[in-house]
Design an enzyme around this catalytic site. Structure first.
Site, short mmCIF file in Angstrom:
data_model
loop_
_atom_site.label_atom_id
_atom_site.label_comp_id
_atom_site.label_asym_id
_atom_site.label_seq_id
_atom_site.Cartn_x
_atom_site.Cartn_y
_atom_site.Cartn_z
N SER A 16 0.81 -1.22 0.00
CA SER A 16 0.00 0.00 0.00
C SER A 16 0.85 1.28 0.00
O SER A 16 0.50 2.23 -0.71
CB SER A 16 -0.96 0.00 1.19
OG SER A 16 -1.92 -1.01 1.01
N LYS A 65 -10.57 -5.94 9.78
CA LYS A 65 -11.62 -5.21 9.07
C LYS A 65 -12.96 -5.19 9.82
O LYS A 65 -13.66 -4.18 9.81
CB LYS A 65 -11.81 -5.82 7.67
CG LYS A 65 -10.60 -5.53 6.79
CD LYS A 65 -10.73 -6.07 5.40
CE LYS A 65 -9.42 -5.78 4.68
NZ LYS A 65 -9.45 -6.06 3.27
N GLY A 133 -14.19 -14.10 5.74
CA GLY A 133 -13.62 -13.10 6.64
C GLY A 133 -13.91 -11.69 6.16
O GLY A 133 -14.83 -11.47 5.35
N GLY A 134 -13.13 -10.75 6.63
CA GLY A 134 -13.36 -9.34 6.31
C GLY A 134 -13.33 -9.06 4.83
O GLY A 134 -14.13 -8.27 4.32
N ARG A 156 -14.00 -22.46 5.95
CA ARG A 156 -13.55 -23.49 6.89
C ARG A 156 -14.54 -23.63 8.03
O ARG A 156 -15.01 -24.73 8.34
CB ARG A 156 -12.16 -23.12 7.42
CG ARG A 156 -11.63 -24.05 8.47
CD ARG A 156 -10.24 -23.64 8.90
NE ARG A 156 -10.21 -22.30 9.51
CZ ARG A 156 -9.12 -21.75 10.00
NH1 ARG A 156 -7.97 -22.38 9.93
NH2 ARG A 156 -9.17 -20.55 10.55
N THR A 157 -14.92 -22.51 8.63
CA THR A 157 -15.96 -22.53 9.66
C THR A 157 -17.29 -22.27 8.95
O THR A 157 -17.63 -21.12 8.63
CB THR A 157 -15.69 -21.44 10.72
OG1 THR A 157 -14.34 -21.55 11.15
CG2 THR A 157 -16.62 -21.56 11.91
N LYS A 160 -19.88 -19.51 9.80
CA LYS A 160 -19.63 -18.10 9.45
C LYS A 160 -20.12 -17.81 8.04
O LYS A 160 -20.64 -16.72 7.76
CB LYS A 160 -18.13 -17.80 9.54
CG LYS A 160 -17.65 -17.56 10.93
CD LYS A 160 -16.30 -16.86 10.86
CE LYS A 160 -15.47 -17.18 12.06
NZ LYS A 160 -14.07 -16.80 11.92
P1 NDP Z 1 -9.72 -12.48 7.92
O1 NDP Z 1 -8.76 -12.77 8.98
O2 NDP Z 1 -10.86 -11.55 8.18
O3 NDP Z 1 -10.41 -13.86 7.40
C1 NDP Z 1 -9.62 -14.99 7.16
C2 NDP Z 1 -10.40 -16.02 6.36
O4 NDP Z 1 -9.49 -17.07 5.98
C3 NDP Z 1 -11.54 -16.68 7.13
O5 NDP Z 1 -12.57 -17.01 6.22
C4 NDP Z 1 -10.86 -17.94 7.67
O6 NDP Z 1 -11.76 -19.00 7.92
C5 NDP Z 1 -10.01 -18.32 6.49
N1 NDP Z 1 -8.85 -19.14 6.88
C6 NDP Z 1 -7.81 -18.77 7.66
N2 NDP Z 1 -6.94 -19.80 7.77
C7 NDP Z 1 -7.46 -20.83 7.06
C8 NDP Z 1 -7.01 -22.16 6.81
N3 NDP Z 1 -5.87 -22.63 7.30
N4 NDP Z 1 -7.81 -22.95 6.02
C9 NDP Z 1 -8.96 -22.48 5.50
N5 NDP Z 1 -9.42 -21.23 5.71
C10 NDP Z 1 -8.67 -20.41 6.49
O7 NDP Z 1 -8.85 -11.99 6.65
P2 NDP Z 1 -9.34 -11.06 5.45
O8 NDP Z 1 -10.65 -11.59 5.00
O9 NDP Z 1 -9.23 -9.64 5.80
O10 NDP Z 1 -8.20 -11.34 4.34
C11 NDP Z 1 -8.16 -12.56 3.63
C12 NDP Z 1 -7.08 -12.50 2.56
O11 NDP Z 1 -7.45 -11.61 1.51
C13 NDP Z 1 -5.72 -12.02 3.06
O12 NDP Z 1 -4.71 -12.83 2.46
C14 NDP Z 1 -5.62 -10.61 2.54
O13 NDP Z 1 -4.28 -10.20 2.31
C15 NDP Z 1 -6.38 -10.73 1.22
N6 NDP Z 1 -6.94 -9.45 0.77
C16 NDP Z 1 -6.50 -8.91 -0.40
C17 NDP Z 1 -7.01 -7.73 -0.86
C18 NDP Z 1 -6.54 -7.16 -2.13
O14 NDP Z 1 -6.80 -5.97 -2.36
N7 NDP Z 1 -5.90 -7.92 -2.99
C19 NDP Z 1 -8.03 -6.99 -0.08
C20 NDP Z 1 -8.44 -7.67 1.09
C21 NDP Z 1 -7.89 -8.84 1.51
P3 NDP Z 1 -12.43 -19.19 9.40
O15 NDP Z 1 -13.64 -18.31 9.40
O16 NDP Z 1 -12.75 -20.64 9.46
O17 NDP Z 1 -11.40 -18.75 10.41
#
Ligand code: NDP
Length: 276
Positions: A16, A65, A133-134, A156-157, A160
């Site tokens: 960024s 987020k 996630g976010g 995974r969950t 959610k």
């Molecule tokens: P969050 O922490 O809010 O959410 C994480 C998500 O990943 C949840 O759905 C979680 O599942 C899942 N997860 C985490 N570990 C595992 C695993 N080992 N196996 C399966 N699922 C898993 O993160 P964000 O949503 O904010 O970000 C997610 C990704 O998106 C990041 O890599 C971020 O860098 C990328 N991103 C890129 C953007 C871009 O502009 N290119 C913008 C925004 C994000 P559970 O609910 O089960 O924990």
């Protein structure tokens, strides 16, 4: 000189700062943009401190987020729709506006990639979104607004994913278990597995049936998800760098009275720089 930052954990990988300095350069502005490593216990205090001591605006990345959405005093419609915030703007007197530009950033880059592949636009496409996630929350509304025929969220969950789908209550939006993934025209990887050096285990035939695979993660080398997609027969594989620049452009416009930078020029310039 205006001061900006991005809050996240981890944060060292964030591009960024480079992107926002390129945008500022397009308009002859001199801004400062830092990376701020935070933690769940400190996040609220870190944001308050930043705005109390002169910060103008901030981005919020993984994993804050949804936390950011709870903190802000004002929200845009798209932030309320998502229940997650990736952009903060100081309004003075401790007031902070929260916006979410992730979804429109993704839609802009997906539209570009589909056009490059001569594959039409989002309208009528089926989409499988991995993650709840976010980041996933931010993109659901804009994808539905883009006219997708079917959007399935898998996480995974699973509970959610179910909660997220219930929040939107849209006839084209569904959820499923990670072991029952449906074939789709576009598969979007929106989990944070890459940040933990882990890999999603997915059925090979999904990639062969997909027109396009998109990983919101990005990096110097193809992500493991994109390696999986390419090795299993998907012809159009793209990482989230374009989305990153597109969402950043919308944050920049919010912070600078609507000045919208030329995001494709910055994508081209930074990609060329990374390959030289
Ligand atoms: P969050 O922490 O809010 O959410 C994480 C998500 O990943 C949840 O759905 C979680 O599942 C899942 N997860 C985490 N570990 C595992 C695993 N080992 N196996 C399966 N699922 C898993 O993160 P964000 O949503 O904010 O970000 C997610 C990704 O998106 C990041 O890599 C971020 O860098 C990328 N991103 C890129 C953007 C871009 O502009 N290119 C913008 C925004 C994000 P559970 O609910 O089960 O924990």
């Amino acid at each position: 000189m205006a001061l900006f930052t991005v809050f996240g954990s981890p944060i060292a990988h964030s591009l960024s700062p480079q992107i926002h300095l390129e945008f500022a350069d397009q308009f002859g502005l001199i801004n400062e943009y830092h990376r701020s490593l935070s933690s769940p216990g400190r996040f609220a205090a870190d944001v308050a401190y930043f705005f109390r001591y002169g910060g103008s605006g901030a981005n919020v990345t993984v994993p804050f987020k949804q936390h950011a959405y709870q903190l802000v005093t004002h929200t845009t419609l798209r932030a309320r729709q998502a229940g997650a915030v990736n952009t903060l703007m100081g309004l003075g007197s401790g007031q902070v506006l929260g916006d979410n530009t992730d979804g429109l950033g993704l839609v802009a880059d997906l539209g570009w990639q589909l056009a490059q592949a001569d594959a039409g636009n989002l309208s009528g496409k089926s989409i499988l979104l991995l993650g709840a996630g976010g980041a996933a929350r931010g993109v659901i509304g804009p994808l539905l607004d883009g006219g997708v025929a079917k959007l399935t969220v898998a996480n995974r969950t699973e509970a959610k994913a179910a909660q997220l789908v219930a929040r939107f209550d849209h006839q084209n939006l569904h959820y499923c278990a990670m072991n029952k993934l449906p074939a789709a025209d576009i598969i979007i990887q929106a989990t944070s597995v890459a940040l933990q050096q882990q890999t999603l285990v997915l059925p090979a035939d999904l990639a062969a049936q997909a027109l396009l695979c998109y990983d919101m993660s990005y990096g110097a080398t193809p992500t493991r998800f994109l390696q999986w997609a390419g090795e299993n027969g998907c012809a159009n594989c793209h990482d989230g760098f374009g989305m990153l620049v597109e969402q950043a452009a919308l944050s920049f416009a919010l912070w600078h009275d609507g000045l919208l930078p030329d995001s494709r020029a910055v994508i081209k310039k930074l990609l060329e720089r990374s390959t030289n």
